[in-house]
Design a protein around this motif. Structure first.
Motif, short mmCIF file in Angstrom:
data_model
loop_
_atom_site.label_atom_id
_atom_site.label_comp_id
_atom_site.label_asym_id
_atom_site.label_seq_id
_atom_site.Cartn_x
_atom_site.Cartn_y
_atom_site.Cartn_z
N MET A 176 -1.17 -46.89 -43.36
CA MET A 176 -2.07 -46.27 -44.30
C MET A 176 -2.79 -45.09 -43.62
O MET A 176 -3.15 -45.15 -42.47
CB MET A 176 -3.09 -47.30 -44.79
N ASN A 177 -2.98 -44.04 -44.38
CA ASN A 177 -3.61 -42.83 -43.85
C ASN A 177 -5.13 -42.93 -43.88
O ASN A 177 -5.70 -43.50 -44.81
CB ASN A 177 -3.18 -41.60 -44.67
N PRO A 178 -5.79 -42.35 -42.89
CA PRO A 178 -7.25 -42.33 -42.92
C PRO A 178 -7.75 -41.40 -44.03
O PRO A 178 -7.03 -40.51 -44.48
CB PRO A 178 -7.62 -41.80 -41.55
N TYR A 179 -8.97 -41.63 -44.46
CA TYR A 179 -9.57 -40.75 -45.46
C TYR A 179 -11.05 -40.59 -45.14
O TYR A 179 -11.64 -41.38 -44.40
CB TYR A 179 -9.37 -41.28 -46.88
N THR A 180 -11.62 -39.53 -45.68
CA THR A 180 -13.06 -39.30 -45.56
C THR A 180 -13.73 -39.85 -46.81
O THR A 180 -13.28 -39.58 -47.93
CB THR A 180 -13.37 -37.80 -45.42
N LEU A 181 -14.78 -40.62 -46.60
CA LEU A 181 -15.58 -41.12 -47.70
C LEU A 181 -16.94 -40.46 -47.61
O LEU A 181 -17.63 -40.57 -46.59
CB LEU A 181 -15.74 -42.64 -47.60
N THR A 182 -17.32 -39.76 -48.67
CA THR A 182 -18.64 -39.15 -48.76
C THR A 182 -19.47 -39.92 -49.77
O THR A 182 -19.05 -40.11 -50.90
CB THR A 182 -18.54 -37.67 -49.19
N LEU A 183 -20.63 -40.37 -49.33
CA LEU A 183 -21.58 -41.07 -50.19
C LEU A 183 -22.72 -40.12 -50.49
O LEU A 183 -23.53 -39.80 -49.62
CB LEU A 183 -22.09 -42.34 -49.49
N GLN B 170 -31.47 -39.03 -47.76
CA GLN B 170 -32.50 -38.52 -48.66
C GLN B 170 -31.90 -38.23 -50.04
O GLN B 170 -30.70 -38.00 -50.17
CB GLN B 170 -33.12 -37.24 -48.09
N ARG B 171 -32.75 -38.19 -51.07
CA ARG B 171 -32.27 -37.84 -52.41
C ARG B 171 -31.60 -36.47 -52.35
O ARG B 171 -32.16 -35.52 -51.83
CB ARG B 171 -33.42 -37.82 -53.41
N GLY B 172 -30.41 -36.41 -52.90
CA GLY B 172 -29.63 -35.16 -52.89
C GLY B 172 -28.84 -34.98 -51.62
O GLY B 172 -28.06 -34.04 -51.50
N GLY B 173 -28.99 -35.87 -50.65
CA GLY B 173 -28.26 -35.79 -49.39
C GLY B 173 -27.01 -36.65 -49.41
O GLY B 173 -26.71 -37.32 -50.40
N PHE B 174 -26.29 -36.65 -48.29
CA PHE B 174 -25.05 -37.41 -48.24
C PHE B 174 -24.76 -37.86 -46.82
O PHE B 174 -25.33 -37.38 -45.86
CB PHE B 174 -23.87 -36.57 -48.77
N VAL B 175 -23.85 -38.82 -46.74
CA VAL B 175 -23.35 -39.30 -45.47
C VAL B 175 -21.83 -39.34 -45.59
O VAL B 175 -21.29 -39.63 -46.66
CB VAL B 175 -23.95 -40.69 -45.11
N GLN B 176 -21.13 -38.99 -44.49
CA GLN B 176 -19.67 -39.02 -44.50
C GLN B 176 -19.16 -39.95 -43.42
O GLN B 176 -19.68 -39.97 -42.31
CB GLN B 176 -19.09 -37.61 -44.26
N LEU B 177 -18.10 -40.68 -43.79
CA LEU B 177 -17.46 -41.61 -42.86
C LEU B 177 -15.96 -41.35 -42.85
O LEU B 177 -15.39 -40.96 -43.86
CB LEU B 177 -17.70 -43.05 -43.30
N SER B 178 -15.36 -41.60 -41.71
CA SER B 178 -13.90 -41.58 -41.60
C SER B 178 -13.45 -43.03 -41.65
O SER B 178 -13.95 -43.87 -40.89
CB SER B 178 -13.47 -40.93 -40.29
N ILE B 179 -12.49 -43.32 -42.54
CA ILE B 179 -12.08 -44.70 -42.76
C ILE B 179 -10.57 -44.83 -42.66
O ILE B 179 -9.82 -44.05 -43.24
CB ILE B 179 -12.56 -45.20 -44.14
N LEU B 180 -10.15 -45.82 -41.91
CA LEU B 180 -8.76 -46.25 -41.85
C LEU B 180 -8.79 -47.75 -42.12
O LEU B 180 -9.41 -48.50 -41.36
CB LEU B 180 -8.14 -45.95 -40.48
N HIS C 178 -9.74 -50.99 -39.84
CA HIS C 178 -10.43 -50.54 -38.63
C HIS C 178 -11.88 -50.23 -38.95
O HIS C 178 -12.22 -49.96 -40.11
CB HIS C 178 -9.75 -49.27 -38.07
N PRO C 179 -12.75 -50.21 -37.94
CA PRO C 179 -14.16 -49.87 -38.20
C PRO C 179 -14.28 -48.43 -38.71
O PRO C 179 -13.50 -47.56 -38.32
CB PRO C 179 -14.83 -49.99 -36.83
N ALA C 180 -15.25 -48.21 -39.59
CA ALA C 180 -15.54 -46.86 -40.08
C ALA C 180 -16.25 -46.07 -38.98
O ALA C 180 -16.95 -46.65 -38.14
CB ALA C 180 -16.39 -46.92 -41.32
N TYR C 181 -16.06 -44.76 -38.99
CA TYR C 181 -16.75 -43.88 -38.05
C TYR C 181 -17.65 -42.95 -38.83
O TYR C 181 -17.23 -42.33 -39.81
CB TYR C 181 -15.74 -43.06 -37.25
N LEU C 182 -18.89 -42.86 -38.40
CA LEU C 182 -19.86 -41.97 -39.03
C LEU C 182 -19.57 -40.55 -38.59
O LEU C 182 -19.54 -40.26 -37.40
CB LEU C 182 -21.27 -42.38 -38.61
#
Length: 195
Positions: free
Chosen positions: A1-8, A174-184, A187-191
């Motif tokens: 499976m390929n890794p992907y970026t998850l943006t919250l 914060q409101r209007g902000g975001f966090v991104q993680l690399s996910i495979l 495996h553990p997610a990377y911030l």
């Protein structure tokens, strides 16, 4: 499976007037729309967005629908990814809650407190994780964006980074902000970034 970026991406400001807002369906205010638009510009510079999911509450949904239509990106409206229902505490002034129960957020997260008629934390957590898993089964592509709420984002950060909810809360998106993680998967997610 390929890794992907998850943006919250957390919704922007609303006119809450110092009140606790969970399931109450308020729209973004002007400042909130501006903050989300600025964050979106940074998000799409990272990589083209391939899939979007959103809470059904208008402070998230309206922005997500606009971006999905503008970018021709599949959109999943996920009722399970709405904010916690605080029951009798909904729309109560935060100062009043803090005065009577100073450590209310920690107590809620530990399952030691549930406002009358509100959602228990373990039920909220299970709902969010189920909604996220449902979306991940449908989502495709290398950059997936969830437009949601502070509580939802903290539940997901705790789960994906393998930490306690009260530790994840310290990241304070914060409101209007975001966090991104690399996910495979598997495996553990990377911030990657928090803005």
């Amino acid at each position: 499976m390929n890794p992907y970026t998850l943006t919250l991406l957390r919704h922007g400001d609303i006119d809450h007037h110092g009140r606790l807002i969970g399931s109450t369906d308020l729209p973004l205010n002007e400042l909130g729309r501006g903050a989300m638009a600025a964050s979106w510009q940074r998000i799409v510079r990272h990589a083209p967005v391939t899939s979007i999911a959103t809470s059904p509450l208008q402070r998230c949904r309206e922005f997500a629908v606009q971006q999905a239509l503008a970018g021709g990106v599949p959109l999943h409206v996920a009722p399970l990814l709405a904010e916690c229902d605080f029951g009798s505490w909904e729309q109560r002034p935060l100062a009043d809650i803090a005065a009577t129960t100073p450590d209310w957020q920690t107590l809620l997260a530990r399952g030691l407190l549930t406002p009358e008629g509100g959602e228990r934390f373990d039920a909220f957590r299970t709902r969010v994780l189920t909604g996220f898993a449902d979306w991940m089964q449908q989502a495709r592509g290398s950059h997936r964006v969830l437009v949601s709420h502070g509580g939802v984002i903290n539940v997901l950060l705790a789960e994906l980074l393998g930490t306690d909810f009260n530790v994840a809360r310290l990241m304070a998106v914060q409101r209007g902000g975001f966090v991104q993680l690399s996910i495979l998967d598997g495996h553990p997610a990377y911030l990657l970034c928090c803005a």
